[in-house]
Design an enzyme around this catalytic site. Structure first.
Site: not given
Ligand SMILES: *Cc1c(COP(=O)(O)O)cnc(C)c1O
Length: 374
Positions: A35, A129, A157, A218, A263, A311-313
């Site tokens: 997943k 759950r 589970h 699993r 920043y 930072c983001m990038d």
């Protein structure tokens, strides 16, 4: 030259499959949990590698993850662990996917679609759950009698499999007892018990005896070799990290004592400093919580602290005193360089999270390179 990338070691993935198979009892197979893009490792590449070495059961979270695997040509069982809108029963059938029955009303609604589908009924033994409560034998029995549901599995589970304190062990035992009490009742009522499974990674490593009589375990995080090397588990198979996260130094600048970096000027140079700019950020999955000196990276086999805010990038790294570092050098954010390594669990811990979350947030933007030999 890629700006940043994820490297997958096919060899370590194969090694982990063998190490895990070696601790499974006869008749119990690995169900590979792929997943969330195989925990950021890339679901299609990982599933193909696993198929090549005979893994025949996979678990995903969503129907679309399952359909994507079929379109890649993945054979064998594909179990959807989570909710699917019952109006997609046609897709479940067309792609031969196994849907989890998440509760009794869901079983009725899915059966009401009048499309024959394979299901595993999930039993709630204490996680609270998903699942039909273990005490509700009548509902489970009725699930078996529904015309359009082919019940080929029953599973539960564990909620505390990582906990080896007396209280945790007692709760896991209680969950297993509730599961097997239900099975006993179903048998008495003449129901043929289908395939069973109980454990995820820590369930297998801490309670290996629970695999006896089960068709599957699993396994997710253990397959990817991201269990902490010092984790206090009953079994300690030799699991090796599959994923490395890499980038490069694209620019080096000198910053005078007293100047800020990034920043908010969160990092202020306490001395004349050399700062390397690395083109990877939280948009690539690097946790922003590694800012402010919480995180470090490897360059030229040495560690260097992250300077200021991620930072983001991109992000900046303090390489003062590391005179040999040059533009183009590979930067390892997760993985090894020589004798030094930053494991996914180390990095997750520094970020205040767990390896599962760290890894599965990765890969939205980064290319994945599968290496055969390392
Ligand atoms: C994600 C998941 C797993 C795999 O868990 P790991 O701890 O990564 O091995 C197993 N079972 C269910 C129901 C899950 O949601």
């Amino acid at each position: 030259m890629e700006r940043s990338w994820i490297e997958i070691s096919a060899r370590n993935l194969r090694h982990n499959v063998e190490a895990l198979r070696a601790i499974l009892p006869p008749g119990c197979e690995l169900m590979a949990v792929v997943k969330a893009q195989a925990y950021g490792h890339g679901a299609s590449g990982v599933s193909r590698l696993l198929s090549q070495i005979g893994v025949r059961a996979f678990a995903v979270a969503t129907i679309d993850e399952g359909i994507a695997l079929r379109k890649e040509g993945i054979c064998g069982a594909i179990l959807i662990l989570g909710y699917t809108d019952v109006c997609r029963a046609g897709d479940l059938q067309a792609y031969d996917l196994i849907q989890t029955v998440i509760d009794f009303p869901y079983a009725k609604a899915l059966n009401g679609q009048k499309i024959a589908v394979k299901v595993h009924i999930k039993i709630d033994t204490g996680m609270h759950r998903l699942g039909i409560p273990a005490s509700d034998m009548r509902a489970v029995e009725e699930g078996f009698s529904m015309q359009y549901l082919n019940v080929c599995g029953l599973y539960t589970h564990l909620s505390c499999a990582e906990n080896r304190q007396a209280e945790g062990i007692a709760f896991t035992k209680k969950q297993a007892d509730r599961f097997y009490d239900l099975l006993g009742g179903l048998r008495e009522r003449g129901i043929t018990i289908p395939k069973l499974h109980i454990q995820s990674s820590f369930g297998l490593l801490n309670f290996p005896q629970l695999a006896h009589g089960c068709a599957y375990v699993r396994v997710g995080i253990a397959l990817y070799g991201a269990v902490a090397s010092n984790a206090d588990t009953v079994l300690k198979p030799d699991l090796r990290p599959v994923l490395s996260l890499k980038s490069r130094v694209v620019l080096i600048r000198t910053v005078a004592k007293g100047e800020g970096v990034g920043y908010d000027r969160q990092f202020v140079a306490g001395r004349d400093s050399r700062i390397a700019v690395i083109p990877i950020g939280y948009g690539d999955g690097v946790p922003r919580s590694l800012s402010g000196g919480n995180g470090r990276v490897l360059i030229r086999q040495k560690t260097a602290p992250i300077a200021g805010r991620v930072c983001m990038d991109q992000m900046m790294v303090d390489i003062t005193g590391m005179e040999d570092v040059a533009v183009g050098d590979v930067v390892t954010l997760i993985g090894a360089q020589g004798e030094n390594a930053l494991s996914a669990t180390d990095v997750a811990q520094a970020a205040g999270s767990i390896a599962n979350e760290l890894l599965c947030r990765m890969g939205a933007r980064l290319p994945i390179v599968i290496k055969e030999t390392i």
